[in-house]
Design a protein around this motif. Structure first.
Motif, mmCIF file in Angstrom:
data_model
loop_
_atom_site.group_PDB
_atom_site.id
_atom_site.type_symbol
_atom_site.label_atom_id
_atom_site.label_comp_id
_atom_site.label_asym_id
_atom_site.label_seq_id
_atom_site.Cartn_x
_atom_site.Cartn_y
_atom_site.Cartn_z
ATOM 1 N N UNK A 149 -9.545 44.078 93.238
ATOM 2 C CA UNK A 149 -9.218 44.542 94.654
ATOM 3 C C UNK A 149 -8.273 45.825 94.751
ATOM 4 N N UNK A 150 -8.630 46.625 93.636
ATOM 5 C CA UNK A 150 -8.025 48.084 93.854
ATOM 6 C C UNK A 150 -8.938 49.086 93.425
ATOM 7 N N UNK A 151 -8.440 50.509 93.943
ATOM 8 C CA UNK A 151 -9.274 51.322 93.444
ATOM 9 C C UNK A 151 -8.554 52.056 92.534
ATOM 10 N N UNK A 152 -9.339 52.408 91.234
ATOM 11 C CA UNK A 152 -8.802 53.103 90.031
ATOM 12 C C UNK A 152 -9.029 54.533 90.371
ATOM 13 N N UNK A 153 -8.307 55.314 89.341
ATOM 14 C CA UNK A 153 -8.526 56.733 89.301
ATOM 15 C C UNK A 153 -10.060 57.060 88.834
ATOM 16 N N UNK A 154 -10.612 56.192 88.109
ATOM 17 C CA UNK A 154 -11.810 56.632 87.624
ATOM 18 C C UNK A 154 -12.996 56.649 88.827
#
Length: 336
Positions: free
Chosen positions: A212-217
């Protein structure tokens, strides 16, 4: 304060004691370090590891997996206990590390924060949980800066065994190993995670994958291609435009009851796949102010023509979803 040398393994050790162990000095390239063995309980008592979540400014270790540490403890207590790979440490000022005895003995102060764990934190904390004791191979670096500690961590975990790309991207600034695009993307990602007006507030995960979250990748893969759309290369110029675009898109997703799709990696990448086309239409109609309302006026056609299911259960390829959205944009484009 007592002085305890390696010949008295069963002696009680207390914080503040001076411990001595036979050592060898090794030189590899530009690095010099000490090799030695230490009792596992002593090692566990004077080492620490800082996670990114606990200390985002200077920490870089992965979050401790309690289950993995317990497996190591059980392995030792069942009598299998041989873990020959070295624990890699960085001596901290509290250790007051010194070489004595014609360079053959290492002396340090036994303190809670004598050594920072560069590699092997699960083994160290597994030792702490175990009832049995054993001698453990140790490598100690002395006099490293925080930047050098971070760089060493990257080197060990890219050249020996992989760690999550999210974490490596997160600590590249500490290691002074970023190129210009990586630095800009880091600033943009951090702004989306910290700005109270950001549509991604609370929806980013800097150093690890999280549901449920956006990562740096994911963020870097989505945003890097659109950087060339901007004449300027500063986050202060680019961020407001991307924020307002994403706010407008998030509003559209909310209208079709698909707001959770904003964190889907395929959807997120598709959103930025069409950014240059949307931005060009905004410039043609309203100039380069890039207000949220300007983006919303252009994006309306997408949410009128693309079925909500395409966002809720997107195709594997971001380009497929982007193609659907571009088709919707073109079919709704009217001159005049």
């Amino acid at each position: 304060m007592a002085i305890v040398d390696s010949g008295h393994e069963d002696a009680a050790v207390e914080y503040g004691d001076q411990l001595r162990y036979s050592t060898s000095l090794v030189t590899q390239g530009n690095h010099r370090f000490f090799t030695l063995t230490m009792p596992s309980d002593v090692l566990a008592g004077c080492c620490f590891a800082t996670s990114r979540e606990e200390d985002p400014l200077v920490g870089f270790q992965r979050v401790l997996d309690e289950r993995r540490a317990q497996e190591i403890a059980d392995y030792m207590d069942l009598g299998f206990g041989t873990i020959p790979s070295s624990i890699v440490l960085s001596a901290q000022p509290e250790a007051n590390l010194q070489v004595i005895g014609r360079g053959k003995t290492l002396e340090f102060s036994f303190q809670k924060y004598s050594f920072l764990i560069i590699d092997g934190q699960h083994r160290v904390f597994g030792f702490a949980k175990a009832n049995s004791k054993l001698r453990v191979p140790v490598v100690i670096y002395n006099g490293l800066t925080k930047q050098q500690e971070s760089k060493l961590f990257i080197d060990i975990n890219t050249k020996q065994r992989p760690v999550p790309n999210e974490l490596l991207l997160d600590i590249k600034k500490l290691a002074d190993a970023e190129n210009n695009d990586e630095a800009l993307l880091r600033e943009l990602f951090d702004a989306f995670g910290e700005d109270s007006d950001s549509p991604l507030i609370g929806l980013t995960s800097p150093s690890s994958k999280a549901k449920g979250k956006i990562t740096r990748v994911t963020f870097n893969a989505a945003v890097k291609p659109v950087l060339s759309s901007f004449a300027a290369s500063s986050s202060s110029t680019i961020y407001p435009a991307l924020r307002n675009y994403l706010k407008a898109f998030y509003r559209g997703l909310s209208v079709i009851d698909a707001r959770e799709s904003i964190v889907n990696p395929t959807v997120f990448r598709a959103i930025f796949e069409i950014f240059p086309d949307v931005a060009q239409r905004v410039v043609d109609r309203a100039g380069i102010s890039f207000l949220e309302s300007d983006f919303a006026n252009i994006l309306t056609g997408i949410f009128d023509r693309v079925k909500p299911a395409r966002f809720k259960s997107p195709p594997r390829s971001p380009k497929d979803l982007a193609g659907d959205m571009l088709k919707a944009l073109k079919s709704g484009f009217i001159i005049g």
